[in-house]
Design a protein around this motif. Structure first.
Motif, short mmCIF file in Angstrom:
data_model
loop_
_atom_site.label_atom_id
_atom_site.label_comp_id
_atom_site.label_asym_id
_atom_site.label_seq_id
_atom_site.Cartn_x
_atom_site.Cartn_y
_atom_site.Cartn_z
N MET A 170 0.82 -1.22 0.00
CA MET A 170 0.00 0.00 0.00
C MET A 170 0.84 1.26 0.00
O MET A 170 2.04 1.25 0.33
N ASP A 171 0.17 2.36 -0.40
CA ASP A 171 0.68 3.71 -0.18
C ASP A 171 -0.09 4.28 1.00
O ASP A 171 -1.28 3.98 1.17
N PHE A 172 0.58 5.05 1.85
CA PHE A 172 -0.17 5.68 2.94
C PHE A 172 0.42 7.03 3.30
O PHE A 172 1.61 7.30 3.09
N VAL A 173 -0.46 7.89 3.84
CA VAL A 173 -0.06 9.21 4.33
C VAL A 173 -0.69 9.39 5.70
O VAL A 173 -1.92 9.30 5.86
N GLY A 174 0.15 9.63 6.72
CA GLY A 174 -0.34 9.82 8.07
C GLY A 174 -0.47 11.29 8.41
O GLY A 174 0.39 12.11 8.06
N LYS A 175 -1.59 11.65 9.08
CA LYS A 175 -1.84 13.05 9.42
C LYS A 175 -2.26 13.17 10.89
O LYS A 175 -2.97 12.30 11.41
N VAL A 176 -1.80 14.23 11.51
CA VAL A 176 -2.23 14.60 12.86
C VAL A 176 -2.83 15.99 12.79
O VAL A 176 -2.18 16.92 12.28
N ASP A 177 -4.07 16.13 13.24
CA ASP A 177 -4.80 17.40 13.14
C ASP A 177 -4.85 17.89 11.70
O ASP A 177 -4.74 19.10 11.41
N GLY A 178 -4.98 16.93 10.76
CA GLY A 178 -5.12 17.27 9.36
C GLY A 178 -3.83 17.59 8.64
O GLY A 178 -3.82 17.81 7.42
N GLU A 179 -2.69 17.58 9.35
CA GLU A 179 -1.40 17.90 8.75
C GLU A 179 -0.53 16.65 8.68
O GLU A 179 -0.39 15.92 9.67
N VAL A 217 -7.35 4.74 8.31
CA VAL A 217 -7.06 4.02 9.55
C VAL A 217 -6.80 5.04 10.65
O VAL A 217 -5.88 5.88 10.53
N THR A 218 -7.59 5.00 11.71
CA THR A 218 -7.44 5.94 12.82
C THR A 218 -6.83 5.21 14.03
O THR A 218 -7.37 4.20 14.49
N VAL A 219 -5.71 5.73 14.50
CA VAL A 219 -5.03 5.13 15.66
C VAL A 219 -4.50 6.23 16.56
O VAL A 219 -4.40 7.39 16.14
N SER A 220 -4.14 5.87 17.79
CA SER A 220 -3.52 6.81 18.72
C SER A 220 -2.10 6.35 19.03
O SER A 220 -1.87 5.17 19.33
N PHE A 221 -1.15 7.26 18.94
CA PHE A 221 0.22 6.92 19.30
C PHE A 221 0.30 6.68 20.81
O PHE A 221 -0.36 7.37 21.59
N ASN A 229 6.58 14.70 19.71
CA ASN A 229 5.55 15.51 19.06
C ASN A 229 4.33 14.67 18.65
O ASN A 229 3.28 15.21 18.32
N LEU A 230 4.48 13.33 18.69
CA LEU A 230 3.38 12.45 18.31
C LEU A 230 2.83 11.66 19.50
O LEU A 230 1.72 11.11 19.40
N ALA A 231 3.57 11.59 20.58
CA ALA A 231 3.18 10.77 21.73
C ALA A 231 1.78 11.13 22.23
O ALA A 231 1.48 12.30 22.49
N GLY A 232 0.92 10.11 22.32
CA GLY A 232 -0.43 10.30 22.86
C GLY A 232 -1.42 10.93 21.91
O GLY A 232 -2.59 11.10 22.27
N LYS A 233 -1.00 11.27 20.70
CA LYS A 233 -1.91 11.96 19.77
C LYS A 233 -2.60 10.99 18.82
O LYS A 233 -2.08 9.93 18.49
N GLU A 234 -3.80 11.40 18.38
CA GLU A 234 -4.56 10.60 17.42
C GLU A 234 -4.09 10.93 16.01
O GLU A 234 -3.83 12.10 15.69
N ALA A 235 -3.95 9.89 15.17
CA ALA A 235 -3.50 10.09 13.79
C ALA A 235 -4.43 9.34 12.85
O ALA A 235 -5.00 8.31 13.20
N VAL A 236 -4.56 9.88 11.64
CA VAL A 236 -5.35 9.22 10.59
C VAL A 236 -4.40 8.91 9.43
O VAL A 236 -3.71 9.81 8.93
N PHE A 237 -4.37 7.63 9.03
CA PHE A 237 -3.55 7.22 7.90
C PHE A 237 -4.47 6.91 6.72
O PHE A 237 -5.32 6.02 6.79
N ASP A 238 -4.29 7.69 5.64
CA ASP A 238 -5.04 7.42 4.41
C ASP A 238 -4.28 6.39 3.59
O ASP A 238 -3.17 6.66 3.11
N CYS A 239 -4.84 5.19 3.48
CA CYS A 239 -4.15 4.06 2.85
C CYS A 239 -4.80 3.72 1.51
O CYS A 239 -6.03 3.65 1.41
#
Length: 443
Positions: A170-179, A217-221, A229-239
């Protein structure tokens, strides 16, 4: 100097040692006389400083040295004359704490002596040496296991859903708060579902995807994630799923053999057969060693130093407690009280340890420098990148050296006893050997 026995009970010994003031003074004067020719002091030529002045200047320090040397000498002479070997470091204390110059030195020494070890006729010990041959079935089984580890992946039928154990490309792009964040994107990434190589929960959400599908895919670090800068934050990966592949065991052929460093399949089979026989021999030796220790334990009986038994029982109890409480890594926990079962096991270990040490001493068994160096190297491999520091640690730590030397010495003594005992080879199956090894673990 006078040595008077104050305790003789079982293996316990106690002595009162008196070093007279005259003896101490004579040794102090002797040391000052030896040093006088080399002493320089303002107002006097070298070697001409009066003895009275030397005694005033250096007497107290030399007095302390003489007292320590006298006590050490008295202990050494006692052990040499008596032939006693203390089980642990003797307890020594000065009884006249109000001592002043001109008084005798009174010291109490107590210890537990090592017992006399009875002779054992090793030729009367009978042992079975289990022998297992590596047959074709065992080699084929090992080959099959290797093929599993050399697995490849092939495309599933178009439209198939991904299962646990499949590979998803797959190709994927991970984003936190849309960035999008650094390191959170990839192309043509092969991910084996169930490998737990991604953030917890990521792979579970890809089970059931199909080729060509797009999946968010929505996960939390984790809170302790290494990137702060990512610890404890929710991220969305567009796969974007580009392929779904199923695992396929590697084919057992010359090509697979080369992946494992062999020239061809025949050579790999030979290597596997040799490795299996070495494993069987190691397991059989463990079973035979247990049989030997059981036989020796029944063959001898002698008094055991209580201090050694108590120390061993405490160590056993402490070790088992940590095995039952694996989450506690340090030693900041309640005291662990040994049980009667721990004490019984400790008595066996101490008895066999003393017996093997005696047998090894009489047979002049020694651990060579080369064997010791090899043991240190083997241990150092557990600390990749820190091998040199480990070597230096061992060189500076006699206790660590003893920990590495003890099992080498024990194995050499065991081999010596094997040679003296009556050993009968007994050919058995791999399954029978496995049961014998499991029986050891259950005891």
């Amino acid at each position: 100097m006078q040595v008077t026995e104050t305790l003789n009970e079982g293996l316990k010994r106690g002595y009162a040692i008196t070093i007279t003031a005259a003896e101490i003074e004579a040794k102090v004067n002797e040391k000052l006389a030896e040093a006088q020719p080399e002493v320089e002091m303002k107002g006097f030529r070298k070697g001409k400083v009066p003895m009275a002045l030397l005694k005033k200047q250096f007497g107290p320090r030399i007095m302390g040295e003489v007292m320590q040397e006298s006590v050490d000498g008295a202990m050494s002479k006692h052990f040499e004359d008596s032939g006693d070997r203390p089980a642990m470091q003797p307890e020594v204390k000065m009884t006249n704490e109000d001592w002043k110059e001109g008084d005798d030195v009174n010291v109490e020494m107590s210890y537990e002596k090592l017992p006399e070890i009875p002779e054992v006729d090793l030729s009367t010990i009978t042992l079975d040496k289990l022998v297992v041959k590596s047959d074709d079935a065992a080699v084929d089984e090992a080959l099959g296991n290797l093929a599993e580890t050399a697995q490849d992946f092939k495309d599933r039928k178009k439209g198939s859903k991904a299962k646990d154990g499949d590979q998803v490309v797959m190709d994927f792009v991970g984003k936190v708060d849309g960035e999008a964040f650094e390191g959170g994107s990839a192309e043509d990434y092969p991910l084996v579902l169930g490998s737990n190589s991604f953030i917890p929960g990521f792979e579970d959400q890809l089970v059931g995807v199909k080729e060509g599908e797009e999946k968010a895919v929505t996960v939390s670090f984790p809170d302790d994630y290494q990137a702060e800068n990512l610890a404890g934050k929710e991220a969305v990966f567009d796969c974007t799923i580009k392929a779904v592949k199923e695992p396929k065991a590697g084919e057992i052929n010359d090509e697979m053999a080369k992946k494992f460093g062999a020239e061809d399949l025949a050579a790999l089979k030979t290597q596997i057969a040799e490795r299996l026989e070495a494993e069987y021999a190691g397991a059989a030796r463990a079973v035979m060693k247990r049989g030997l220790l059981d036989a020796l334990d029944k063959a001898v009986s002698f008094d055991l130093p209580p201090s050694l038994v108590d120390a061993e029982a405490g160590q056993i109890a402490h070790q088992l407690w940590h095995e039952e409480n694996p989450d506690v890594e340090g030693h900041d926990h309640p005291d662990v009280t040994p049980t009667d079962e721990h004490k019984t096991l400790a008595e066996r270990r101490v008895r066999l340890g003393l017996l093997l040490a005696e047998l090894g001493q009489k047979a002049e068994v020694e651990v060579t420098d080369a064997e010791m160096s090899q043991a240190v190297m083997n241990q150092a491999r557990q600390y990749p990148g820190q091998e040199r520091q480990f070597f230096e640690f061992v060189q500076q730590n006699p206790q660590m050296q003893q920990q590495l030397r003890a099992p080498l010495f024990e194995d050499k003594v065991v081999d010596f006893v094997f040679d003296q005992a009556t050993v009968t080879e007994k050919e058995i199956s791999k399954d029978e050997l496995q049961k014998a090894v499991e029986a050891l673990e259950d005891e």
